[in-house]
Design an enzyme around this catalytic site. Structure first.
Site, PDB file in Angstrom:
ATOM      1  CB  THR A  72      -3.913  -2.886   2.721  1.00 20.33           C
ATOM      2  OG1 THR A  72      -3.307  -3.892   3.742  1.00 20.33           O
ATOM      3  CG2 THR A  72      -3.289  -1.512   3.171  1.00 20.33           C
ATOM      4  CG  ASP A  78       1.644  -9.479 -10.127  1.00 24.63           C
ATOM      5  OD1 ASP A  78       1.342  -8.400 -10.553  1.00 24.63           O
ATOM      6  OD2 ASP A  78       1.224  -9.959  -9.025  1.00 24.63           O
ATOM      7  CB  SER A 108      -0.456 -11.239  -0.429  1.00 31.06           C
ATOM      8  OG  SER A 108      -0.518 -11.954  -1.739  1.00 31.06           O
ATOM      9  NE  ARG A 144       2.390  -1.062  -4.611  1.00 30.55           N
ATOM     10  CZ  ARG A 144       3.667  -1.237  -4.231  1.00 30.55           C
ATOM     11  NH1 ARG A 144       4.453  -0.282  -4.509  1.00 30.55           N
ATOM     12  NH2 ARG A 144       4.080  -2.276  -3.954  1.00 30.55           N
TER      13      ARG A 144
END
Length: 304
Positions: free
Chosen positions: A152, A82, A11, A147
């Site tokens: 996005t 994370d 990403s 998500r």
């Protein structure tokens, strides 16, 4: 010349963070040749369900850790939020970089604040913590899963699928989207995720050479704050599958930790806080967790 291979997610945000770590390493050790190993993780690939539904935060680490075990990579760079509370396998966090903005960002093209939303408005987030806090503050709005990477999520907002979305300030700023932040959600009434805004560098446990190379990147105050938050979360047995928030600051020479537990279904929540010395981060986290348990955290977590 020593070659270091860094495993990273593909990403844009993960690559930014990894390039940032690489730049810091090159500045401290000009003799290093650094190569990036971009990888796709299950957490990146499964986008039709919430993280809680597909297994939690460890989904963003497994493939990177396997690359280290195979010898394809020497280290991995993560958003610390994370990283599971307990590392699985022979790994350690060798460096925690100085924390960026830890707060959540309110992002909307129409509304300046969550208080401004009309009843029935649609807010997007993939976080149970954010969902629980919204449920507590605005039970009259609809929360839908969101998500995907930052671009996005912003595109879905701009397409009108949501009236507002909630993201991390750090990620937006790192990717050049600071102007999209309508409001930074104050920790006074909206605690962020544990370790949000911090970057962690993971290595194989016991690699003394790498630990030494990375020592210059480690920021002691950030590490202490994040250790306090993660200690609290470990004691609560929290993960992305339960709504837990925590924020620790270094204030007047000591640590100030605030912790929060909520329920995404009912909006019920509790909060506790405590202060302690920099050297007692782990104990401070455990103490705040015990306060939360005394206030009913176990029932809230069981019902989430």
């Amino acid at each position: 010349m020593t070659v270091l291979r860094i495993a990273t997610r593909k990403s844009a945000l993960a690559l930014w963070q990894t390039e940032f770590v690489a730049a810091q390493l090159r500045a401290s050790h000009p003799e290093l040749q650094i190569e990036l190993l971009p990888m796709s993780t299950r957490g990146d690939e499964v986008l039709d369900r919430s993280l809680a539904a597909v297994g939690g935060k460890g989904l963003f680490l497994k493939e990177l850790e396997e690359a280290m075990l195979r010898g394809d990579a020497d280290l991995a760079v993560h958003s610390f939020k994370d990283v599971p509370m307990q590392l699985e396998g022979p790994f350690e966090i060798a460096a925690v970089l100085e924390r960026a903005d830890p707060l959540d960002a309110w992002v909307s093209n129409r509304y300046d604040h969550w208080q401004d939303l009309p009843a029935g408005a649609v807010v997007g987030t993939s976080s149970l913590r954010r969902r629980a806090r919204l449920r507590s503050l605005r039970p009259d709005v609809e929360v839908r899963d969101l998500r995907g990477n930052v671009n996005t999520r912003l595109a879905k907002l701009d397409a009108g699928e949501y009236d507002a979305i909630i993201l991390a300030c750090a990620g937006l700023k790192r990717l050049g989207f600071a102007s999209r932040i309508r409001q930074r959600l104050s920790a006074d009434d909206w605690l962020p995720a544990v370790a949000q805004g911090a970057i962690a560098v993971e290595i194989r446990a016991g690699d003394v050479r790498l630990r030494s190379l990375l020592a210059s990147l480690d920021h002691s105050q950030t590490r202490a704050c994040v250790e306090a938050e993660r200690s609290m979360n470990r004691a609560l047995e929290g993960s992305c599958q339960v709504p837990v928030a925590g924020h620790c600051e270094h204030v007047d020479g000591e640590l100030w930790l605030r912790g929060w537990v909520g329920n995404a279904k009912t909006g019920a929540s509790i909060q506790a806080e405590s202060r302690g010395p920099l050297a007692s981060a782990d104990a401070l986290g455990a103490a705040v967790a015990q306060q939360l348990f005394a206030l009913g955290a176990a029932d809230l977590l069981a019902a989430s």
